[in-house]
Each structure stands twice: as structure tokens, then as C-alpha cells.
Design a protein around this motif. Structure first.
Motif, PDB file in Angstrom:
ATOM      1  N   SER A 229       0.878  -1.377   0.037  1.00  0.00           N
ATOM      2  CA  SER A 229      -0.110  -0.011  -0.141  1.00  0.00           C
ATOM      3  C   SER A 229       0.828   1.308  -0.071  1.00  0.00           C
ATOM      4  O   SER A 229       0.495   2.181  -0.611  1.00  0.00           O
ATOM      5  N   GLU A 230       2.005   1.038   0.830  1.00  0.00           N
ATOM      6  CA  GLU A 230       2.747   2.494   0.836  1.00  0.00           C
ATOM      7  C   GLU A 230       3.523   2.539  -0.439  1.00  0.00           C
ATOM      8  O   GLU A 230       3.627   3.754  -0.788  1.00  0.00           O
ATOM      9  N   MET A 231       3.957   1.500  -1.051  1.00  0.00           N
ATOM     10  CA  MET A 231       4.637   1.675  -2.418  1.00  0.00           C
ATOM     11  C   MET A 231       3.877   2.155  -3.333  1.00  0.00           C
ATOM     12  O   MET A 231       4.192   3.019  -4.336  1.00  0.00           O
ATOM     13  N   LEU A 232       2.499   1.793  -3.396  1.00  0.00           N
ATOM     14  CA  LEU A 232       1.701   2.352  -4.527  1.00  0.00           C
ATOM     15  C   LEU A 232       1.202   3.731  -4.057  1.00  0.00           C
ATOM     16  O   LEU A 232       1.020   4.580  -4.897  1.00  0.00           O
ATOM     17  N   SER A 233       0.936   4.185  -2.756  1.00  0.00           N
ATOM     18  CA  SER A 233       0.798   5.441  -2.539  1.00  0.00           C
ATOM     19  C   SER A 233       1.883   6.374  -2.789  1.00  0.00           C
ATOM     20  O   SER A 233       1.611   7.562  -3.400  1.00  0.00           O
ATOM     21  N   VAL A 234       2.935   6.143  -2.490  1.00  0.00           N
ATOM     22  CA  VAL A 234       4.468   6.890  -3.237  1.00  0.00           C
ATOM     23  C   VAL A 234       4.359   7.120  -4.335  1.00  0.00           C
ATOM     24  O   VAL A 234       4.765   8.142  -4.984  1.00  0.00           O
ATOM     25  N   SER A 235       3.917   6.289  -5.257  1.00  0.00           N
ATOM     26  CA  SER A 235       4.012   6.168  -6.690  1.00  0.00           C
ATOM     27  C   SER A 235       2.761   7.082  -7.214  1.00  0.00           C
ATOM     28  O   SER A 235       2.607   7.237  -8.693  1.00  0.00           O
ATOM     29  N   SER A 236       1.705   7.198  -6.276  1.00  0.00           N
ATOM     30  CA  SER A 236       0.488   7.793  -6.706  1.00  0.00           C
ATOM     31  C   SER A 236      -0.266   7.189  -7.928  1.00  0.00           C
ATOM     32  O   SER A 236      -0.788   7.800  -8.806  1.00  0.00           O
ATOM     33  N   VAL A 237      -0.328   5.984  -7.690  1.00  0.00           N
ATOM     34  CA  VAL A 237      -1.000   5.041  -8.614  1.00  0.00           C
ATOM     35  C   VAL A 237      -2.508   5.354  -8.570  1.00  0.00           C
ATOM     36  O   VAL A 237      -3.028   5.088  -7.333  1.00  0.00           O
ATOM     37  N   ARG A 238      -3.075   5.517  -9.532  1.00  0.00           N
ATOM     38  CA  ARG A 238      -4.528   5.981  -9.663  1.00  0.00           C
ATOM     39  C   ARG A 238      -5.189   5.118 -10.983  1.00  0.00           C
ATOM     40  O   ARG A 238      -4.626   5.281 -12.040  1.00  0.00           O
ATOM     41  N   GLY A 239      -6.220   4.300 -10.415  1.00  0.00           N
ATOM     42  CA  GLY A 239      -6.933   3.637 -11.668  1.00  0.00           C
ATOM     43  C   GLY A 239      -8.091   4.400 -11.986  1.00  0.00           C
ATOM     44  O   GLY A 239      -8.930   5.307 -11.300  1.00  0.00           O
ATOM     45  N   SER A 240      -8.583   4.064 -13.089  1.00  0.00           N
ATOM     46  CA  SER A 240      -9.473   4.893 -14.066  1.00  0.00           C
ATOM     47  C   SER A 240     -10.189   3.820 -15.013  1.00  0.00           C
ATOM     48  O   SER A 240      -9.487   3.291 -15.840  1.00  0.00           O
ATOM     49  N   ALA A 241     -11.325   3.613 -14.372  1.00  0.00           N
ATOM     50  CA  ALA A 241     -12.104   2.596 -15.305  1.00  0.00           C
ATOM     51  C   ALA A 241     -12.630   3.337 -16.614  1.00  0.00           C
ATOM     52  O   ALA A 241     -12.906   4.257 -16.843  1.00  0.00           O
ATOM     53  N   GLY A 242     -12.875   2.234 -17.801  1.00  0.00           N
ATOM     54  CA  GLY A 242     -12.934   2.783 -18.877  1.00  0.00           C
ATOM     55  C   GLY A 242     -14.259   2.189 -19.473  1.00  0.00           C
ATOM     56  O   GLY A 242     -15.366   2.722 -19.092  1.00  0.00           O
ATOM     57  N   ALA A 243     -14.396   1.254 -20.421  1.00  0.00           N
ATOM     58  CA  ALA A 243     -15.597   0.901 -20.728  1.00  0.00           C
ATOM     59  C   ALA A 243     -15.626  -0.532 -21.208  1.00  0.00           C
ATOM     60  O   ALA A 243     -14.569  -1.151 -21.194  1.00  0.00           O
ATOM     61  N   ARG A 244     -16.661  -0.980 -21.591  1.00  0.00           N
ATOM     62  CA  ARG A 244     -17.003  -2.492 -22.144  1.00  0.00           C
ATOM     63  C   ARG A 244     -16.803  -2.321 -23.494  1.00  0.00           C
ATOM     64  O   ARG A 244     -17.273  -1.547 -24.357  1.00  0.00           O
ATOM     65  N   ILE A 245     -16.064  -3.476 -24.270  1.00  0.00           N
ATOM     66  CA  ILE A 245     -15.921  -3.778 -25.515  1.00  0.00           C
ATOM     67  C   ILE A 245     -16.729  -5.215 -26.039  1.00  0.00           C
ATOM     68  O   ILE A 245     -16.417  -6.065 -25.200  1.00  0.00           O
ATOM     69  N   THR A 246     -17.368  -4.813 -26.876  1.00  0.00           N
ATOM     70  CA  THR A 246     -17.980  -6.225 -27.449  1.00  0.00           C
ATOM     71  C   THR A 246     -17.765  -6.158 -28.753  1.00  0.00           C
ATOM     72  O   THR A 246     -17.554  -5.503 -29.694  1.00  0.00           O
ATOM     73  N   ALA A 247     -17.330  -7.554 -29.352  1.00  0.00           N
ATOM     74  CA  ALA A 247     -16.887  -7.965 -30.392  1.00  0.00           C
ATOM     75  C   ALA A 247     -17.608  -9.297 -31.141  1.00  0.00           C
ATOM     76  O   ALA A 247     -17.710 -10.269 -30.475  1.00  0.00           O
ATOM     77  N   ALA A 248     -17.848  -9.223 -32.558  1.00  0.00           N
ATOM     78  CA  ALA A 248     -18.447 -10.425 -33.225  1.00  0.00           C
ATOM     79  C   ALA A 248     -17.580 -10.393 -34.672  1.00  0.00           C
ATOM     80  O   ALA A 248     -17.115  -9.454 -35.042  1.00  0.00           O
ATOM     81  N   GLY A 249     -17.728 -11.416 -35.099  1.00  0.00           N
ATOM     82  CA  GLY A 249     -17.106 -11.905 -36.196  1.00  0.00           C
ATOM     83  C   GLY A 249     -15.823 -11.594 -36.456  1.00  0.00           C
ATOM     84  O   GLY A 249     -14.782 -12.025 -35.715  1.00  0.00           O
ATOM     85  N   GLU A 250     -15.236 -11.028 -37.842  1.00  0.00           N
ATOM     86  CA  GLU A 250     -13.905 -10.774 -37.976  1.00  0.00           C
ATOM     87  C   GLU A 250     -13.519  -9.429 -37.464  1.00  0.00           C
ATOM     88  O   GLU A 250     -14.201  -8.382 -37.979  1.00  0.00           O
TER      89      GLU A 250
ATOM     90  N   LEU B  19     -16.288   3.039  -9.773  1.00  0.00           N
ATOM     91  CA  LEU B  19     -15.240   2.244 -10.888  1.00  0.00           C
ATOM     92  C   LEU B  19     -13.843   2.444 -10.527  1.00  0.00           C
ATOM     93  O   LEU B  19     -13.088   1.486 -10.621  1.00  0.00           O
ATOM     94  N   ASP B  20     -13.290   3.969 -10.133  1.00  0.00           N
ATOM     95  CA  ASP B  20     -12.016   3.899 -10.085  1.00  0.00           C
ATOM     96  C   ASP B  20     -11.455   3.042  -8.751  1.00  0.00           C
ATOM     97  O   ASP B  20     -10.293   2.627  -8.853  1.00  0.00           O
TER      98      ASP B  20
END
Length: 330
Positions: free
Chosen positions: A5-26, A168-169
Motif C-alpha cells: 500500500s505504501e509503495m502504491l501510495s508513494v507512486s501515486s498510482v490511480r486507476g481509471s475505469a474505462g468501458a466495455r468492449i463487445t466484438a463479433a465476427g472478424e 469504478l476507479d
């Protein structure tokens, strides 16, 4: 003391959720590289991840993959599928509406969740730099809680509500921790780095002592006594798992803490020096310049300038994968 936790805090790591991807065929879509890390979780169907210099990887349901250095990459139905550049406008629109970014033709067979991780590039702890460029964990390698997080992420992306961005984040941050835990428990051939302290109980105990009292005048002998081992054993374990010495780790951690306070606070150099166990501001400044090749005052100015540019850069360039980019930085 929670070292990770301290390592991640020192690096200021911040997650940001994005979106769903759906795919079909080629189908196939390409993203250019950028600085932030990217994570994908496949919830249904299969996809191929193609990164320059790496063999195409088949991603199966339940798999999670992290591109730690934000490498340029392609997601496709097959290694030979036609590839197109990402439609940034469509990706942003899907993110805003809580809709999926649709790829290919026909009924969707493949479902992917995407997110990104930003971090302070002036931070001294290289959290992502010491991860494999492509960290691929299959479903059996992940704990059930990681699958639960992916499920909740998918539901929230599909039906946004009040405080969705915040939720989400936070979930994306938790997913990163779960991925790191799985990686540490399954990869038996990790190279020596600071990750090693999380794999060895003796080192974890020793490092926790340092983190609890960074200003204490530690020596290798006094640290060994605290964890009930010999100086020789402690030095050997540090060398095997971290590639460094106890003394160097102590100095590096003090410099990490100093760098964070220089970046994030207005504490005087004298205050920082005292808190970190240095006899004077001069002694601290000399040590900081020796380790960072820059005086602490100048580091403070430069790191804040870099952080300001990072926070204000437009979202279209802030993320390595525009289709999963958040609309604003957190």
C-alpha cells in the motif's frame, strides 16, 4: 505496516475505469502506446492480444492482462484479422453513455472490460517499471475475489449511477492489487527487485520495521536484531530477493518518502530532514542530491511542474487505449 500500500501510495498510482468492449465476427483494433498502464479483463469469448516483440496471446474468459508500460497493442479476433485504428469519438461516446464499444459485425460473442492506471512519473518508486511488459494471468491463477471485481465493474459500466466514476476507479484499484497478489504467488522466477520483500516473510518483517520508523538510526545489525536473525542472514536474503543491501534499501526508502513530501507538501527541508533521521538540513540535502542527482529544492519545483502537466493533459492523449480512457483524470 502494509508495504505494498505504501509503495502504491508513494507512486501515486490511480486507476481509471474505462468501458466495455463487445466484438463479433472478424475484427481487430489497434492502439498506439502511451505512458499509462492498461488492463483488460475478458468476461466472455476469446480475443488475441498482439504486442510488438511478443507472441500473440489468446485471452480466454476470466483472463486478465496488464500492459505495465502502456505498450502499443492490438486486440483482434485472430492474429491474421484485419486491423483498424481505434475510433476515438465512438469510444468516448460509449464511455459517456455507459454503452459498449462495438467491434465487428453480428451478435457479440466477445466481451472485454478495459481500464488504465496513471501514476506520477516524477515518483521515485518504479511500480510498473519492474512488472513484466505484458502480465497475463489466466482465470485459474486469479483468486475468486478478482473475478467478483470484474463482474461488478461490468455491471456498473453497463448501468452507471450516482458516483459511478468514483466507484469504478476504486474497483480498478482493487483489481490491480488482486492481480499483483496473484502474480507474486504464481511467478517463481521473479528477478531481484523491491517486489522481493513481498515474497519473503523475513524481509517483509524487516522492511515493515523500516517503514514504521524511517527516522530511526537503523543499522543492519539493529534491524537484524529486531527480526531475530543474524546480520549475515539478513544481508543474504536482501541480496537474493531484492538485489540490494539493507542499508541501501533504508536510504532509498527515506529518499522515496522525502520525494513524496517535496512533491505533495510545503514542509521545510529542515522538517523533512529531522523526520527522516538526518542530523541537519545540509546532511539531508547532500544525501538527496547524491541519490537523485538533483538538489531537493529543485526536485520540488520540477516534480510539481511535471505533476501539473500530467493532471491537465487532455484525455484524448492521457491514456494509451482511447477506447477505455476516462473522460477526466481522477
Amino acid at each position: 505496516m502494509d508495504v505494498l500500500s505504501e509503495m502504491l501510495s508513494v507512486s501515486s498510482v490511480r486507476g481509471s475505469a474505462g468501458a466495455r468492449i463487445t466484438a463479433a465476427g472478424e475484427w481487430g483494433v489497434e492502439w498506439t502506446g502511451d505512458r499509462d498502464a492498461v488492463v483488460y479483463a475478458v468476461t466472455a469469448g476469446i480475443a488475441y492480444l498482439i504486442v510488438d516483440g511478443d507472441t500473440p496471446r489468446m485471452l480466454m474468459p476470466g483472463d486478465v492482462v496488464v500492459l505495465a508500460q502502456g505498450s502499443g497493442h492490438t486486440l483482434a479476433s485472430a492474429p491474421s484479422a484485419p486491423v483498424h485504428s481505434c475510433d476515438n469519438a465512438a469510444a468516448v461516446d460509449a464511455r459517456l453513455r455507459g454503452a459498449a464499444l462495438a467491434l465487428g459485425d453480428g451478435g457479440a460473442r466477445t466481451h472485454i472490460l478495459g481500464a488504465s492506471y496513471s501514476y506520477d512519473f516524477a515518483a521515485p518508486v518504479p511500480v510498473f517499471a519492474v512488472l513484466p511488459p505484458v502480465l497475463h494471468l489466466s482465470a485459474p491463477q486469479l483468486d475468486a475475489s478478482a473475478s467478483d471485481i470484474v463482474t461488478i465493474l461490468g455491471r456498473e459500466l453497463a448501468a452507471p449511477g450516482p458516483a459511478t466514476d468514483l466507484l469504478l476507479d476504486r474497483l480498478v484499484d482493487v483489481l490491480l492489487v488482486e492481480v499483483m497478489r496473484a502474480w507474486l504467488s504464481t511467478d517463481t522466477e521473479l528477478s531481484a527487485s523491491w517486489w522481493g520483500v513481498l515474497r519473503d516473510p523475513l524481509l517483509y518483517s524487516a522492511v515493515s520495521k523500516i517503514h514504521e520508523e524511517p527516522g530511526r538510526p537503523w543499522t543492519t545489525e539493529s534491524l537484524a536484531r529486531e527480526v531475530s536473525t543474524s546480520k549475515q542472514t539478513l544481508m543474504r536474503r536482501f541480496a537474493v530477493f531484492t538485489g540490494t543491501t539493507p542499508g541501501k534499501y533504508m536510504t532509498d526508502w527515506r529518499m522515496n518518502l522525502a520525494a513524496r513530501r517535496l512533491r505533495d507538501t510545503d514542509d521545510s527541508l529542515d522538517t523533512i530532514a529531522t523526520d527522516l533521521g538526518y542530523a541537519s538540513e545540509f546532511a539531508f540535502s547532500r544525501a538527496f542530491r547524491r541519490e537523485r542527482q538533483i538538489p531537493p529544492g529543485r526536485y520540488r519545483s520540477r516534480s510539481r511542474d511535471v505533476g501539473s502537466r500530467s493532471r491537465t493533459r487532455p484525455s484524448s492523449t492521457a491514456e494509451p487505449a482511447p477506447s477505455i480512457a476516462p473522460t477526466s483524470d481522477t
